[in-house]
Motif scaffolding. Structure first.
Motif, short mmCIF file in Angstrom:
data_model
loop_
_atom_site.label_atom_id
_atom_site.label_comp_id
_atom_site.label_asym_id
_atom_site.label_seq_id
_atom_site.Cartn_x
_atom_site.Cartn_y
_atom_site.Cartn_z
N VAL A 166 -61.61 17.25 -57.11
CA VAL A 166 -62.19 16.82 -56.30
C VAL A 166 -63.34 17.75 -55.35
N PRO A 167 -64.82 17.41 -55.78
CA PRO A 167 -65.72 18.05 -55.27
C PRO A 167 -65.76 18.19 -53.81
N THR A 168 -66.25 19.34 -53.23
CA THR A 168 -66.24 19.51 -51.79
C THR A 168 -67.40 19.16 -51.05
N THR A 169 -68.58 19.24 -51.99
CA THR A 169 -69.79 18.48 -51.44
C THR A 169 -70.48 17.38 -52.40
N GLY A 170 -71.47 16.79 -51.91
CA GLY A 170 -72.15 15.63 -52.75
C GLY A 170 -71.27 14.45 -52.55
N ALA A 171 -71.90 13.57 -53.69
CA ALA A 171 -71.28 12.20 -53.45
C ALA A 171 -69.71 12.25 -53.90
N VAL A 172 -68.87 11.60 -53.10
CA VAL A 172 -67.44 11.23 -53.30
C VAL A 172 -67.32 10.61 -54.69
N PRO A 173 -66.69 11.22 -55.66
CA PRO A 173 -66.65 10.45 -57.05
C PRO A 173 -65.65 9.36 -56.91
N LYS A 174 -65.56 8.57 -57.97
CA LYS A 174 -64.27 7.65 -58.29
C LYS A 174 -63.22 8.40 -58.77
N PRO A 175 -61.86 7.98 -58.66
CA PRO A 175 -60.80 8.59 -59.10
C PRO A 175 -61.00 9.05 -60.74
N GLU A 176 -61.45 8.11 -61.45
CA GLU A 176 -61.59 8.34 -62.94
C GLU A 176 -62.66 9.44 -63.28
N GLN A 177 -63.61 9.58 -62.48
CA GLN A 177 -64.65 10.63 -62.50
C GLN A 177 -63.95 11.96 -62.23
N ALA A 178 -63.08 12.05 -61.00
CA ALA A 178 -62.51 13.22 -60.63
C ALA A 178 -61.54 13.71 -61.59
N ALA A 179 -60.89 12.99 -62.18
CA ALA A 179 -59.75 13.22 -63.23
C ALA A 179 -60.27 13.38 -64.56
N GLY A 180 -61.49 13.24 -64.84
CA GLY A 180 -61.99 13.35 -66.10
C GLY A 180 -61.97 14.69 -66.92
N LEU A 181 -62.28 15.48 -66.10
CA LEU A 181 -62.66 16.97 -66.77
C LEU A 181 -61.17 17.43 -66.88
N LEU A 182 -60.21 17.46 -65.86
CA LEU A 182 -59.01 17.77 -66.24
C LEU A 182 -58.37 17.34 -67.35
N THR A 183 -58.39 15.62 -67.56
CA THR A 183 -57.56 15.26 -68.52
C THR A 183 -58.25 15.68 -69.88
N ARG A 184 -59.45 15.75 -69.97
CA ARG A 184 -60.03 16.04 -71.07
C ARG A 184 -59.85 17.54 -71.65
#
Length: 335
Positions: free
Chosen positions: A265-283
């Protein structure tokens, strides 16, 4: 080896915005599955190095315009600043003890590690502790002893807690690379070799056994092998920064039973959707050849500390996102 925290575990790195310790402690006791003692750097003596100065009891430090410095004495009462840092820590522990009455479960505490302190704290006559082999050994031993006492006090205050100790080492990559500037600014301190770096870090980790330990380092290539050899049970990283080589080290560590604290979960900028936050890790998990099932053992965290968030409400929104993101990661583990 499965995670000791169960599926969909969440926590944060410790630092949070604002100055209201009571409100933040209430929030983290309910808002994450691994609550932690908040660090509020907006307060005087509330930053990570001041917190370490407050924990250390066998070396005296004082606060100079350039930062914390060893005074060369053995009496911590010689430093008004160190006493203030210790007093603030005790006040925070009082709040935690009151609000966590009857709590049972994991509880995390954070402390700056020996190498980051050695690269930050100055010797009595200038330059960093890093420049003096004996001084950096003494500092590491003081950190180990102070942290051991700190953990014992936490166990007395919150007897139902299973303690997790997070050691923050943001400065270790620069130490290993010989990239820490000397006092003059014209040169760099000599690099520290791998075995040397393992030695001092392992002293701190061994001092708090059998508490679970995690080493936190937000870097593109965190020295995960050093953390593992030092005995850390977990590594905490910012997944958005990791190089391919770092992901390979993550794979080796996870296969060896190390718990990954994945900063998604990024510490700055827009708060992403859960699927966006998880995407890089799962990929990336799939790309480095780890089983999807093992994703269930990953602890979901913000990318790094949240002290720089624009407001407490923004930080709370990011912490609330952790649980939903962990659920998405858990669903991927079952797919």
């Amino acid at each position: 080896m499965s995670s000791p925290f169960g599926p969909a575990a969440t926590t944060a790195m410790g630092s949070l915005p604002g100055e209201d310790m009571r409100e933040w402690t209430k929030f983290v006791l309910e808002g994450v599955t691994i609550p932690f003692l908040p660090e509020l750097p907006a307060r005087p003596y509330g930053d990570m190095v001041s917190r370490a100065a407050g924990v250390i009891g066998s070396l005296a430090l004082d606060l100079q315009p350039a930062g914390w410095r060893l005074t060369g004495g053995n009496d911590p009462r010689a430093s008004l600043d160190q006493r203030r840092a210790r007093s603030l820590l005790q006040q925070d522990l009082d709040v935690l003890e009151e609000l966590a009455e009857g709590y049972e479960g994991p509880l995390k505490v954070q402390l700056t590690g020996p190498w980051t302190l050695a690269a930050t704290v100055e010797l009595p006559r200038g330059d960093k502790v890093l420049a003096d082999h004996g001084a950096r050994r003494d500092l590491a031993e003081a950190v180990a002893y102070g942290l051991q006492e700190h953990v014992a006090e936490l166990r007395r205050r919150v007897p139902g807690a299973s303690l997790v100790v997070q050691i923050d080492e943001p400065g270790l990559p620069a130490v290993l690379a010989g990239a820490v500037p000397t006092a003059s600014g014209w040169g760099k301190h000599r690099s520290v070799d791998g075995p040397g770096s393992v030695d001092l870090l392992s002293r701190v980790i061994e001092a708090v056994a059998p508490a679970l330990t995690v080493v936190h380092c937000c870097a593109a290539r965190p020295p995960i092998e050093v953390f593992r050899k030092a005995g850390a049970g977990g590594v905490a990283v910012d997944v958005s920064l990791l190089t391919d080589a770092a992901w390979e080290q993550i794979a080796f560590a996870v296969e060896d039973g190390t718990t990954l604290y994945a900063g998604v979960v990024p510490t700055t900028g827009a708060v992403p959707k859960p699927e966006q936050a998880a995407g890089l890790l799962t990929r990336r998990w799939h790309e480095i050849g780890l089983t999807q099932k093992s994703l269930v053992d990953v602890v979901i965290t913000p990318a790094c500390g949240l002290a720089g968030a624009p407001s407490p409400s923004d930080a709370r929104a990011r912490l609330e996102l952790l649980g939903r993101t962990a659920q998405v990661v858990g669903d991927a583990a079952e797919a």
